[in-house]
Write a protein that holds these residues in place. Structure first.
Motif, PDB file in Angstrom:
ATOM      1  N   CYS A  21      98.674  81.022  -4.809  1.00  0.00           N
ATOM      2  CA  CYS A  21      98.852  82.272  -5.533  1.00  0.00           C
ATOM      3  C   CYS A  21      98.776  83.461  -4.580  1.00  0.00           C
ATOM      4  O   CYS A  21      97.888  83.528  -3.721  1.00  0.00           O
ATOM      5  CB  CYS A  21      97.798  82.392  -6.632  1.00  0.00           C
ATOM      6  SG  CYS A  21      97.884  83.932  -7.565  1.00  0.00           S
ATOM      7  N   LEU A  23      97.881  86.395  -5.270  1.00  0.00           N
ATOM      8  CA  LEU A  23      96.771  87.296  -5.588  1.00  0.00           C
ATOM      9  C   LEU A  23      95.412  86.678  -5.317  1.00  0.00           C
ATOM     10  O   LEU A  23      94.566  87.273  -4.650  1.00  0.00           O
ATOM     11  CB  LEU A  23      96.862  87.744  -7.050  1.00  0.00           C
ATOM     12  CG  LEU A  23      97.989  88.735  -7.364  1.00  0.00           C
ATOM     13  CD1 LEU A  23      98.037  89.033  -8.853  1.00  0.00           C
ATOM     14  CD2 LEU A  23      97.795  90.036  -6.588  1.00  0.00           C
ATOM     15  N   CYS A  24      95.161  85.471  -5.840  1.00  0.00           N
ATOM     16  CA  CYS A  24      93.828  84.866  -5.694  1.00  0.00           C
ATOM     17  C   CYS A  24      93.748  83.842  -4.579  1.00  0.00           C
ATOM     18  O   CYS A  24      92.670  83.341  -4.266  1.00  0.00           O
ATOM     19  CB  CYS A  24      93.393  84.239  -7.018  1.00  0.00           C
ATOM     20  SG  CYS A  24      94.360  82.776  -7.502  1.00  0.00           S
ATOM     21  N   GLU A  26      94.514  80.826  -4.511  1.00  0.00           N
ATOM     22  CA  GLU A  26      94.228  79.478  -4.977  1.00  0.00           C
ATOM     23  C   GLU A  26      95.543  78.752  -5.244  1.00  0.00           C
ATOM     24  O   GLU A  26      96.576  79.392  -5.443  1.00  0.00           O
ATOM     25  CB  GLU A  26      93.392  79.524  -6.258  1.00  0.00           C
ATOM     26  CG  GLU A  26      91.981  80.092  -6.076  1.00  0.00           C
ATOM     27  CD  GLU A  26      91.093  79.198  -5.235  1.00  0.00           C
ATOM     28  OE1 GLU A  26      91.296  77.967  -5.279  1.00  0.00           O
ATOM     29  OE2 GLU A  26      90.210  79.725  -4.523  1.00  0.00           O
ATOM     30  N   SER A  28      98.580  77.454  -6.991  1.00  0.00           N
ATOM     31  CA  SER A  28      99.139  78.011  -8.223  1.00  0.00           C
ATOM     32  C   SER A  28      99.422  76.950  -9.273  1.00  0.00           C
ATOM     33  O   SER A  28      99.468  77.246 -10.464  1.00  0.00           O
ATOM     34  CB  SER A  28     100.427  78.784  -7.903  1.00  0.00           C
ATOM     35  OG  SER A  28     101.425  77.902  -7.431  1.00  0.00           O
ATOM     36  N   LEU A  34     102.554  82.656  -7.951  1.00  0.00           N
ATOM     37  CA  LEU A  34     101.589  83.326  -8.814  1.00  0.00           C
ATOM     38  C   LEU A  34     101.080  82.313  -9.828  1.00  0.00           C
ATOM     39  O   LEU A  34     101.870  81.688 -10.545  1.00  0.00           O
ATOM     40  CB  LEU A  34     102.253  84.510  -9.530  1.00  0.00           C
ATOM     41  CG  LEU A  34     101.350  85.640 -10.014  1.00  0.00           C
ATOM     42  CD1 LEU A  34     100.645  86.309  -8.846  1.00  0.00           C
ATOM     43  CD2 LEU A  34     102.160  86.661 -10.786  1.00  0.00           C
ATOM     44  N   CYS A  35      99.754  82.142  -9.885  1.00  0.00           N
ATOM     45  CA  CYS A  35      99.189  81.182 -10.830  1.00  0.00           C
ATOM     46  C   CYS A  35      99.196  81.771 -12.242  1.00  0.00           C
ATOM     47  O   CYS A  35      99.326  82.991 -12.429  1.00  0.00           O
ATOM     48  CB  CYS A  35      97.770  80.786 -10.418  1.00  0.00           C
ATOM     49  SG  CYS A  35      96.545  82.114 -10.547  1.00  0.00           S
ATOM     50  N   CYS A  38      96.510  84.627 -13.031  1.00  0.00           N
ATOM     51  CA  CYS A  38      96.832  85.908 -12.389  1.00  0.00           C
ATOM     52  C   CYS A  38      98.061  86.543 -13.023  1.00  0.00           C
ATOM     53  O   CYS A  38      98.131  87.772 -13.152  1.00  0.00           O
ATOM     54  CB  CYS A  38      97.044  85.714 -10.889  1.00  0.00           C
ATOM     55  SG  CYS A  38      95.509  85.508  -9.945  1.00  0.00           S
ATOM     56  N   GLU A  39      99.024  85.729 -13.432  1.00  0.00           N
ATOM     57  CA  GLU A  39     100.200  86.276 -14.109  1.00  0.00           C
ATOM     58  C   GLU A  39      99.797  86.915 -15.432  1.00  0.00           C
ATOM     59  O   GLU A  39     100.308  87.976 -15.803  1.00  0.00           O
ATOM     60  CB  GLU A  39     101.234  85.186 -14.344  1.00  0.00           C
ATOM     61  CG  GLU A  39     102.546  85.709 -14.909  1.00  0.00           C
ATOM     62  CD  GLU A  39     103.634  84.658 -14.943  1.00  0.00           C
ATOM     63  OE1 GLU A  39     104.788  85.014 -15.234  1.00  0.00           O
ATOM     64  OE2 GLU A  39     103.330  83.477 -14.684  1.00  0.00           O
ATOM     65  N   GLU A  41      97.026  88.339 -15.973  1.00  0.00           N
ATOM     66  CA  GLU A  41      96.253  89.544 -15.687  1.00  0.00           C
ATOM     67  C   GLU A  41      97.118  90.704 -15.213  1.00  0.00           C
ATOM     68  O   GLU A  41      96.608  91.820 -15.038  1.00  0.00           O
ATOM     69  CB  GLU A  41      95.192  89.243 -14.620  1.00  0.00           C
ATOM     70  CG  GLU A  41      94.053  88.368 -15.092  1.00  0.00           C
ATOM     71  CD  GLU A  41      93.266  89.016 -16.221  1.00  0.00           C
ATOM     72  OE1 GLU A  41      93.014  90.236 -16.137  1.00  0.00           O
ATOM     73  OE2 GLU A  41      92.930  88.315 -17.194  1.00  0.00           O
ATOM     74  N   LEU A  42      98.411  90.478 -15.001  1.00  0.00           N
ATOM     75  CA  LEU A  42      99.274  91.581 -14.596  1.00  0.00           C
ATOM     76  C   LEU A  42      99.330  92.626 -15.708  1.00  0.00           C
ATOM     77  O   LEU A  42      99.190  92.292 -16.892  1.00  0.00           O
ATOM     78  CB  LEU A  42     100.681  91.063 -14.278  1.00  0.00           C
ATOM     79  CG  LEU A  42     100.827  90.198 -13.035  1.00  0.00           C
ATOM     80  CD1 LEU A  42     102.270  89.717 -12.894  1.00  0.00           C
ATOM     81  CD2 LEU A  42     100.396  90.942 -11.788  1.00  0.00           C
ATOM     82  N   PRO A  85      96.886  94.692 -10.541  1.00  0.00           N
ATOM     83  CA  PRO A  85      97.176  94.453  -9.124  1.00  0.00           C
ATOM     84  C   PRO A  85      98.665  94.502  -8.782  1.00  0.00           C
ATOM     85  O   PRO A  85      99.042  94.199  -7.663  1.00  0.00           O
ATOM     86  CB  PRO A  85      96.623  93.052  -8.911  1.00  0.00           C
ATOM     87  CG  PRO A  85      96.930  92.374 -10.217  1.00  0.00           C
ATOM     88  CD  PRO A  85      96.758  93.421 -11.284  1.00  0.00           C
TER      89      PRO A  85
END
Length: 244
Positions: A21, A23-24, A26, A28, A34-35, A38-39, A41-42, A85
Motif C-alpha cells: 500500500c 499509504l500504510c 502494508e 495491499s 492501495l489497500c 486505506c482506500e 479512508e480517502l 491523505p
C-alpha cells in the motif's frame, strides 16, 4: 544461448507480485497500490454543488457562486475532496514525479466516471488536458494533466487531444491567490493551437485539482466561444472554501 526463459517457466510474474500500500506500506492484498482500509479512508466527496462540485452540507444543490455567476462549464466530476491523505498522494505525483501514484489516482477517477456514465452522465467526444506553462513544464518535466488524460482516455475508450489547448502567457503560481486575482492572471492566458470543428461537440477538461475554478472557467469560456456545446471538468479532487 537463449537469454529468455522457456515458455511455462517464467522467472517473474508481475501480476502475481504482492503489492504494498502506498499509504500504510502494508501488503495491499490486491493488484493495486492501495489497500482496502486505506482506500476507504480517502476523503470521498459526497455532498457537493451540482455544478462545480464544491463541498456542501447538502447534496444535489448548486452553490451560491454558481447560482449568481453560472460558469462556462456544465459540470465538474471528481471522486475526492483535496484533503489528507489524498493531498499527499497528489503532491508526490505532481511535484516528485511519482507516476505510479498518479496512475493509481487516475484509476480511481476512471471508476468514478464509469459509474457516473452508468447513472446517466453524458460521455464526452474527447478529453482535453489543461495545458501547462512552458517554463513550468521544463522544470517539472511533464504535465500531470496530460498523463491523467492519457490514462483516462485508455480506460474510458475516449480520444485525447493533447495539442488543441495551449498556454500563451506565463503566469505566477496560482496556489496562494484568491479567485479574483487568479481570474485576472488568466485573462488571455490560453488559446487554441489549431483550428478544429467544435460546433455542437461535448468535450471534457482534465486536471489534477480544482481550487477556485479560474483556470477551467477561462478554458471553458474559450471552448464555448469556439462552438463547443458542452464542457465538463474531470479532476482528481476538489478543494473546499478556505475555513470550511
Amino acid at each position: 544461448m537463449r537469454c529468455q526463459p522457456e515458455r511455462g517457466h517464467l522467472v517473474y510474474i508481475w501480476t502475481k507480485n504482492n503489492q504494498f500500500c502506498a499509504l500504510c506500506d502494508e501488503p495491499s492484498g490486491v493488484e493495486r497500490d492501495l489497500c482496502g482500509p486505506c482506500e476507504d479512508e480517502l476523503p470521498w466527496l459526497h455532498d457537493q454543488c451540482s455544478i462545480c462540485a464544491l463541498p456542501l452540507l447538502v447534496d444535489g444543490m448548486a452553490c451560491g457562486e454558481c447560482l449568481q455567476r453560472p460558469p462556462a462549464f456544465t459540470r465538474v466530476e471528481t471522486p475526492w475532496r483535496y484533503d489528507f491523505p489524498l493531498d499527499a498522494l497528489v503532491t508526490r505525483f505532481k511535484h516528485q514525479g511519482k507516476w505510479p501514484l498518479g496512475r493509481l489516482l487516475a484509476d480511481g477517477l476512471a471508476r468514478h466516471l464509469l459509474h457516473a456514465y452508468g447513472e446517466g452522465l453524458p460521455r464526452p467526444d474527447c478529453l482535453l488536458p489543461v495545458p501547462l506553462a512552458k517554463r513550468r513544464l521544463r522544470q517539472r518535466g511533464f504535465n500531470q494533466a496530460t498523463l491523467l488524460a492519457r490514462w483516462l482516455g485508455a480506460q474510458l475508450q475516449l480520444p485525447v487531444d493533447e495539442q488543441l489547448l495551449r498556454r500563451t502567457l506565463e503566469t505566477p503560481p496560482q496556489q496562494d491567490l484568491d479567485a479574483a486575482t487568479r481570474q485576472r492572471n488568466l485573462r488571455k492566458a490560453f488559446a487554441l493551437s489549431h483550428q478544429v470543428e467544435l460546433r455542437g461537440r461535448h468535450v471534457a477538461l482534465v486536471d489534477d485539482v480544482l481550487t477556485t475554478g479560474a483556470t477551467t472557467q477561462s478554458l471553458a469560456r474559450l471552448l464555448r466561444k469556439a462552438g463547443a456545446a458542452r464542457v465538463d471538468v474531470y479532476c482528481l479532487a476538489r478543494t473546499a472554501k478556505p475555513g470550511d
